[in-house]
Design an enzyme around this catalytic site. Structure first.
Site, mmCIF file in Angstrom:
data_model
loop_
_atom_site.group_PDB
_atom_site.id
_atom_site.type_symbol
_atom_site.label_atom_id
_atom_site.label_comp_id
_atom_site.label_asym_id
_atom_site.label_seq_id
_atom_site.Cartn_x
_atom_site.Cartn_y
_atom_site.Cartn_z
ATOM 1 C CG HIS A 297 38.705 45.936 45.303
ATOM 2 N ND1 HIS A 297 39.120 44.640 45.539
ATOM 3 C CD2 HIS A 297 39.615 46.474 44.458
ATOM 4 C CE1 HIS A 297 40.230 44.415 44.849
ATOM 5 N NE2 HIS A 297 40.544 45.511 44.185
ATOM 6 C CB CYS B 210 41.005 42.673 47.828
ATOM 7 S SG CYS B 210 39.593 43.454 48.647
#
Length: 303
Positions: free
Chosen positions: A62, A176
């Protein structure tokens, strides 16, 4: 390309998040124009807070971006992720009494004060990538607002013709890391000069022959819809339950792979439209590869 929309639709009360989206989020502050702001690249394994670095071994990461103001000494984190967790963005719900699969799919930016140094450093990355002025930060903040209001749907999958670097890209993901790359590019266009460091990102890639357009929700599932096609799409999605733990998400991911490899089929929902993907070997790959930091499209001077 990922379509831009005029506004973000209201979320349906049926869509419930297991974890609150952006619980400590705040408005992006206006910085003094003469401020000098450090920009940090943040990356850590997905769901590390629940499963240790299990997913770090798969290199499912992430990404976020951090800022530090020289004038105030305050730190900030900005990231982009799913409003209702990843399963909801990847799989629809099959609701009783509703023909069409029901999607709880939105993604958005979250901005909050503080950088959780321990989280990013422990299994990941926290590294200075550039320095910007307060005025560049304020222009970026306006762009974030625009980006957030018009790029509203999360898209897990990248779809391309083959693993070859130059292969045709049929559909690009929108998640993301793509937000972080867009942010870096915006900063570069505003004049930020990035350090020469290696930056890698995760992609989940499906491999397919030329996609076949099937239609939208109304044309497939509406009163004049194609009953056979509607049944095939519902059947494809039937094993996958969006409200699930991370472990179940991966069990479902492997069920997908199994179906895809057995039947060479995948039904993709992208920009509110359905596509049939004639899948081909190697079917699916999770890759962690370098994407260089951007160079601005305007002339920029010195670090």
């Amino acid at each position: 390309p990922h379509r831009r929309f005029d506004y973000r639709p209201q979320t349906d009360p049926y869509c419930q998040a297991r974890y609150t989206f952006c619980p400590t989020g705040s408005a992006i502050p206006v910085m003094k124009e003469e401020d000098v702001i450090e920009v940090y690249r943040l990356q850590a394994p997905v769901w590390e807070f629940k499963y240790g670095d299990l997913l770090g071994h798969l290199k499912i990461m992430h990404d976020a971006v951090g800022f530090k103001s020289s004038l105030t000494g305050k730190n900030y984190t900005m990231e982009w992720y799913e409003l209702f967790q990843l399963g909801n963005c990847t799989f629809p719900h099959l609701r009783p009494g509703m023909d069409a699969p029901f999607w709880c799919n939105q993604g958005a930016a979250c901005f909050y004060e503080g950088i959780d140094d321990a989280h990013w450093k422990a299994n990941g990355t926290l590294v200075l990538v550039t320095t910007i002025s307060g005025s560049m930060f304020n222009k970026m903040a306006q762009w974030v607002k625009y980006d957030n209001e018009t790029g509203i749907y999360y898209e897990t999958w990248t779809v391309q013709a083959s693993p070859d670097k130059k292969s045709t890209l049929w559909f690009d993901s929108y998640e993301c890391s793509k937000f972080i790359l867009r942010t870096y590019q915006k900063l570069a266009d505003l004049g930020a000069v990035f350090k020469k460091i290696q930056t890698n990102y995760t992609s989940i890639i499906l491999f397919s022959g030329e996609p076949i357009y099937l239609g939208n929700e109304t044309s497939i599932f509406g009163p004049q819809g194609n009953k056979t096609l509607a049944a095939a799409i519902r059947d494809f999605y039937s094993p996958f339950k969006p409200h699930q733990s991370v472990r179940e998400f991966f069990v479902n991911l492997f069920k997908i792979i199994d179906r895809v490899i057995l039947n060479h089929q995948f039904y993709l929902f992208y920009n509110l439209e359905y596509w049939f993907l004639p899948m081909k070997s190697p079917y699916l790959k999770i890759i962690y590869e370098e994407v260089p930091l951007p160079v601005g499209s305007k002339a920029s001077f010195g670090l």
